[in-house]
Design a protein around this motif. Structure first.
Motif, PDB file in Angstrom:
ATOM      1  N   ASP A   3       0.841  -1.165   0.016  1.00  0.00           N
ATOM      2  CA  ASP A   3      -0.092  -0.127   0.057  1.00  0.00           C
ATOM      3  C   ASP A   3       0.845   1.239   0.071  1.00  0.00           C
ATOM      4  OD1 ASP A   3       0.926  -0.167   2.550  1.00  0.00           O
ATOM      5  OD2 ASP A   3      -0.935  -0.522   3.554  1.00  0.00           O
ATOM      6  N   ASP A   4       2.076   1.369  -0.126  1.00  0.00           N
ATOM      7  CA  ASP A   4       2.845   2.394  -0.088  1.00  0.00           C
ATOM      8  C   ASP A   4       4.453   2.154  -0.336  1.00  0.00           C
ATOM      9  OD1 ASP A   4       4.060   4.930   0.562  1.00  0.00           O
ATOM     10  OD2 ASP A   4       2.902   5.271   2.320  1.00  0.00           O
ATOM     11  N   PRO A   5       4.798   2.786  -1.571  1.00  0.00           N
ATOM     12  CA  PRO A   5       6.162   2.627  -1.996  1.00  0.00           C
ATOM     13  C   PRO A   5       7.261   3.170  -1.095  1.00  0.00           C
ATOM     14  CG  PRO A   5       4.955   4.428  -3.167  1.00  0.00           C
ATOM     15  CD  PRO A   5       4.020   3.760  -2.539  1.00  0.00           C
ATOM     16  N   ASN A   6       6.714   4.071   0.033  1.00  0.00           N
ATOM     17  CA  ASN A   6       7.635   4.517   0.830  1.00  0.00           C
ATOM     18  C   ASN A   6       8.213   3.302   1.827  1.00  0.00           C
ATOM     19  OD1 ASN A   6       7.840   7.096  -0.295  1.00  0.00           O
ATOM     20  ND2 ASN A   6       6.071   7.746   1.175  1.00  0.00           N
ATOM     21  N   ASN A   7       7.290   2.296   1.873  1.00  0.00           N
ATOM     22  CA  ASN A   7       7.848   1.292   2.592  1.00  0.00           C
ATOM     23  C   ASN A   7       8.632   0.354   1.926  1.00  0.00           C
ATOM     24  OD1 ASN A   7       6.182   1.666   5.003  1.00  0.00           O
ATOM     25  ND2 ASN A   7       4.666   0.514   4.339  1.00  0.00           N
ATOM     26  N   GLY A   8       9.340   0.701   0.832  1.00  0.00           N
ATOM     27  CA  GLY A   8      10.131   0.257   0.023  1.00  0.00           C
ATOM     28  C   GLY A   8      11.415  -0.033   0.736  1.00  0.00           C
ATOM     29  N   GLY A   9      11.890   0.774   1.947  1.00  0.00           N
ATOM     30  CA  GLY A   9      13.212   0.566   2.251  1.00  0.00           C
ATOM     31  C   GLY A   9      13.609  -0.845   2.805  1.00  0.00           C
ATOM     32  N   TYR A  10      12.748  -1.774   3.335  1.00  0.00           N
ATOM     33  CA  TYR A  10      13.066  -3.134   3.530  1.00  0.00           C
ATOM     34  C   TYR A  10      13.523  -3.765   2.278  1.00  0.00           C
ATOM     35  CZ  TYR A  10       8.734  -5.419   2.081  1.00  0.00           C
ATOM     36  OH  TYR A  10       7.564  -5.883   1.407  1.00  0.00           O
ATOM     37  N   LEU A  11      12.589  -3.528   1.264  1.00  0.00           N
ATOM     38  CA  LEU A  11      12.982  -3.907  -0.071  1.00  0.00           C
ATOM     39  C   LEU A  11      14.150  -3.528  -0.622  1.00  0.00           C
ATOM     40  CD1 LEU A  11       9.576  -3.809  -1.931  1.00  0.00           C
ATOM     41  CD2 LEU A  11      10.493  -5.713  -0.781  1.00  0.00           C
ATOM     42  N   ARG A  16      19.490  -5.913  -1.991  1.00  0.00           N
ATOM     43  CA  ARG A  16      20.934  -6.152  -1.820  1.00  0.00           C
ATOM     44  C   ARG A  16      21.277  -7.693  -1.334  1.00  0.00           C
ATOM     45  NH1 ARG A  16      25.315  -7.309  -1.773  1.00  0.00           N
ATOM     46  NH2 ARG A  16      27.180  -6.354  -1.090  1.00  0.00           N
ATOM     47  N   HIS A  17      20.269  -8.127  -0.556  1.00  0.00           N
ATOM     48  CA  HIS A  17      20.414  -9.525   0.043  1.00  0.00           C
ATOM     49  C   HIS A  17      20.679 -10.494  -1.183  1.00  0.00           C
ATOM     50  CE1 HIS A  17      19.941 -12.740   2.947  1.00  0.00           C
ATOM     51  NE2 HIS A  17      18.875 -13.153   2.536  1.00  0.00           N
ATOM     52  N   TYR A  18      19.900 -10.146  -2.248  1.00  0.00           N
ATOM     53  CA  TYR A  18      19.672 -11.064  -3.286  1.00  0.00           C
ATOM     54  C   TYR A  18      20.169 -10.545  -4.586  1.00  0.00           C
ATOM     55  CZ  TYR A  18      16.103 -14.082  -0.893  1.00  0.00           C
ATOM     56  OH  TYR A  18      15.527 -14.825  -0.007  1.00  0.00           O
ATOM     57  N   GLU A  19      21.372  -9.951  -4.138  1.00  0.00           N
ATOM     58  CA  GLU A  19      22.116  -9.092  -5.351  1.00  0.00           C
ATOM     59  C   GLU A  19      22.553 -10.301  -6.450  1.00  0.00           C
ATOM     60  OE1 GLU A  19      25.167  -5.825  -6.252  1.00  0.00           O
ATOM     61  OE2 GLU A  19      25.441  -7.147  -4.387  1.00  0.00           O
ATOM     62  N   LEU A 265      14.243  -3.378  10.931  1.00  0.00           N
ATOM     63  CA  LEU A 265      13.366  -4.473  11.670  1.00  0.00           C
ATOM     64  C   LEU A 265      12.490  -5.474  10.835  1.00  0.00           C
ATOM     65  CD1 LEU A 265      12.319  -5.943  14.184  1.00  0.00           C
ATOM     66  CD2 LEU A 265      10.559  -4.025  14.491  1.00  0.00           C
ATOM     67  N   LEU A 266      11.764  -4.835   9.681  1.00  0.00           N
ATOM     68  CA  LEU A 266      11.020  -5.606   9.099  1.00  0.00           C
ATOM     69  C   LEU A 266      11.955  -6.617   7.925  1.00  0.00           C
ATOM     70  CD1 LEU A 266       8.485  -6.387   7.568  1.00  0.00           C
ATOM     71  CD2 LEU A 266       8.322  -4.326   6.280  1.00  0.00           C
ATOM     72  N   PHE A 267      12.940  -5.913   7.588  1.00  0.00           N
ATOM     73  CA  PHE A 267      14.028  -6.646   6.727  1.00  0.00           C
ATOM     74  C   PHE A 267      14.296  -7.742   7.168  1.00  0.00           C
ATOM     75  CE2 PHE A 267      18.416  -7.654   5.885  1.00  0.00           C
ATOM     76  CZ  PHE A 267      18.316  -8.483   4.728  1.00  0.00           C
ATOM     77  N   ASP A 268      14.921  -7.869   8.705  1.00  0.00           N
ATOM     78  CA  ASP A 268      15.211  -9.060   9.512  1.00  0.00           C
ATOM     79  C   ASP A 268      14.085  -9.943   9.840  1.00  0.00           C
ATOM     80  OD1 ASP A 268      17.739  -7.773   9.695  1.00  0.00           O
ATOM     81  OD2 ASP A 268      17.309  -6.768  11.612  1.00  0.00           O
ATOM     82  N   LEU A 269      12.982  -9.497   9.752  1.00  0.00           N
ATOM     83  CA  LEU A 269      11.794 -10.496   9.963  1.00  0.00           C
ATOM     84  C   LEU A 269      11.536 -11.103   8.789  1.00  0.00           C
ATOM     85  CD1 LEU A 269       9.423  -8.051  12.123  1.00  0.00           C
ATOM     86  CD2 LEU A 269      10.829  -9.904  12.935  1.00  0.00           C
ATOM     87  N   VAL A 270      11.364 -10.495   7.654  1.00  0.00           N
ATOM     88  CA  VAL A 270      11.452 -11.334   6.188  1.00  0.00           C
ATOM     89  C   VAL A 270      12.165 -12.059   6.126  1.00  0.00           C
ATOM     90  CG1 VAL A 270      11.145 -10.659   3.852  1.00  0.00           C
ATOM     91  CG2 VAL A 270       9.849  -9.349   5.302  1.00  0.00           C
ATOM     92  N   LEU A 281      15.603 -20.430  -0.699  1.00  0.00           N
ATOM     93  CA  LEU A 281      15.718 -19.255  -1.292  1.00  0.00           C
ATOM     94  C   LEU A 281      16.702 -18.595  -0.323  1.00  0.00           C
ATOM     95  CD1 LEU A 281      12.083 -18.033  -1.839  1.00  0.00           C
ATOM     96  CD2 LEU A 281      13.622 -18.918  -3.401  1.00  0.00           C
ATOM     97  N   LYS A 282      17.674 -19.068   0.552  1.00  0.00           N
ATOM     98  CA  LYS A 282      18.650 -18.526   1.096  1.00  0.00           C
ATOM     99  C   LYS A 282      19.722 -18.187  -0.109  1.00  0.00           C
ATOM    100  CE  LYS A 282      18.517 -20.940   5.508  1.00  0.00           C
ATOM    101  NZ  LYS A 282      19.232 -22.071   6.588  1.00  0.00           N
ATOM    102  N   PRO A 283      20.429 -17.149   0.027  1.00  0.00           N
ATOM    103  CA  PRO A 283      21.535 -16.763  -1.005  1.00  0.00           C
ATOM    104  C   PRO A 283      22.469 -17.898  -1.344  1.00  0.00           C
ATOM    105  CG  PRO A 283      20.720 -14.808   0.510  1.00  0.00           C
ATOM    106  CD  PRO A 283      20.173 -16.094   1.155  1.00  0.00           C
ATOM    107  N   SER A 284      22.850 -18.803  -0.135  1.00  0.00           N
ATOM    108  CA  SER A 284      23.571 -19.559   0.048  1.00  0.00           C
ATOM    109  C   SER A 284      23.211 -20.940  -0.637  1.00  0.00           C
ATOM    110  CB  SER A 284      24.188 -19.793   1.256  1.00  0.00           C
ATOM    111  OG  SER A 284      23.212 -20.380   2.222  1.00  0.00           O
ATOM    112  N   SER A 285      22.013 -21.187  -1.049  1.00  0.00           N
ATOM    113  CA  SER A 285      21.424 -22.088  -1.730  1.00  0.00           C
ATOM    114  C   SER A 285      21.911 -22.414  -3.136  1.00  0.00           C
ATOM    115  CB  SER A 285      19.830 -22.037  -1.726  1.00  0.00           C
ATOM    116  OG  SER A 285      19.141 -22.885  -2.634  1.00  0.00           O
TER     117      SER A 285
END
Length: 293
Positions: A3-11, A16-19, A265-270, A281-285
């Motif tokens: 519902d908001d692109p501003n919440n994209g910080g966790y994205l 970067r996590h899935y670069e 916080l949201l990134f860590d939880l996701v 789906l772990k990057p090491s997979s």
């Protein structure tokens, strides 16, 4: 989708996590509740087939199907459909061969008080969430993708004092934390019904805010003592005291939108929920092995 692109910080963190392993597409739409998103979500998801009717989805839900969600009898290949994004002149990238994971993050706007533009009755909110799932997991859907994993996120807790302060200085819809909590409970209920995991962002924020508040009460009680140790406690936990907004400013910019700490916080939880439910789906997979340099 959310519902908001501003919440994209966790994205941004997730990107970067899935670069060089997976593309993370942010499809957040400012001010949208689930009903508004329902009108445009077909433009956001890639089509896997044609000549299907969306009306056929109204009576189908994954938990009523004999086929198990997340399993497929064959590979799912996506084509570029030429669909135009809402307010954008761009197409779903044809290189996106497979939608591995769809994160559904709605509720902050749906929780607006009755009379506000974004208010959505709780029953309608639940029905819309089920509809989003049916778009991916219903065999009758033109977006049918039984292999796609779905992860729900509850709306964040609402900082009512921050919201009221913003309402005095400019436009800000009224959102009560009890209504946000009701939406969070609906997310958990729907996720359980359809067999999808969820991130309980609401509870995670509430627990941290109230824990900080309890820690801040300790020096206030000890401060009446004449012992020098009490003074040391006071100075040690002074920084942990909640501000004038009850501690919600730890995670929120204005009582609704996440700040950098809230997004982290949201990134860590996701990531924790992804690793727990889908270790592939772990990057090491090996499934997500990086291409050679």
């Amino acid at each position: 989708i959310g519902d908001d692109p501003n919440n994209g910080g966790y994205l941004a963190h997730l990107t970067r996590h899935y670069e060089r392993q997976m593309d993370v597409l942010n499809r957040g739409f400012a001010g949208y509740n689930t009903t508004g998103a329902r009108a445009i979500v077909h433009r956001v998801l890639p089509k896997t087939r044609s000549n299907t009717r969306s009306s056929a989805l109204s009576g189908w839900y994954p938990w009523q199907s004999s086929s198990k969600p997340g399993k497929s009898t064959g590979p799912a290949i996506y084509n570029s459909t030429g669909s135009i994004w809402p307010r954008r002149n761009s197409h779903f990238p044809s290189s996106a061969r497979k939608l591995q994971l769809c994160i559904i993050f709605f509720g902050a706007n749906d929780a607006q008080a009755e009379g506000e533009a974004g208010h959505n009755p709780i029953e309608k909110y639940a029905e819309d969430l089920r509809y989003f799932v049916s778009l991916l997991w219903s065999p009758d859907s033109e977006h049918y993708s039984p292999d796609t994993r779905i992860l729900f996120i509850t709306p964040p807790a609402s900082g009512e004092l921050m919201i009221k302060a913003k309402m005095r200085s400019g436009h800000m819809p009224m959102i009560r934390n009890k209504d946000t909590k009701a939406c969070a409970e609906v997310v958990k209920k729907v996720a359980t019904e359809v067999g999808a995991p969820y991130v309980d962002l609401y509870s995670a924020m509430e627990n941290r805010v109230h824990s900080a508040n309890k820690r801040a009460e300790i020096p206030n009680k000890l401060g009446t003592s004449n012992s020098t140790s009490a003074g040391k406690v006071e100075s040690t936990v002074q920084a942990a005291k909640p501000g004038k907004y009850g501690g919600y400013d730890q995670f929120l910019i204005d009582g609704i939108h996440l700040n950098p700490a809230g997004n982290k916080l949201l990134f860590d939880l996701v990531v924790a929920e992804i690793n727990k439910n889908w270790p592939e789906l772990k990057p090491s997979s090996p499934v997500l092995a990086k291409p050679p340099k």
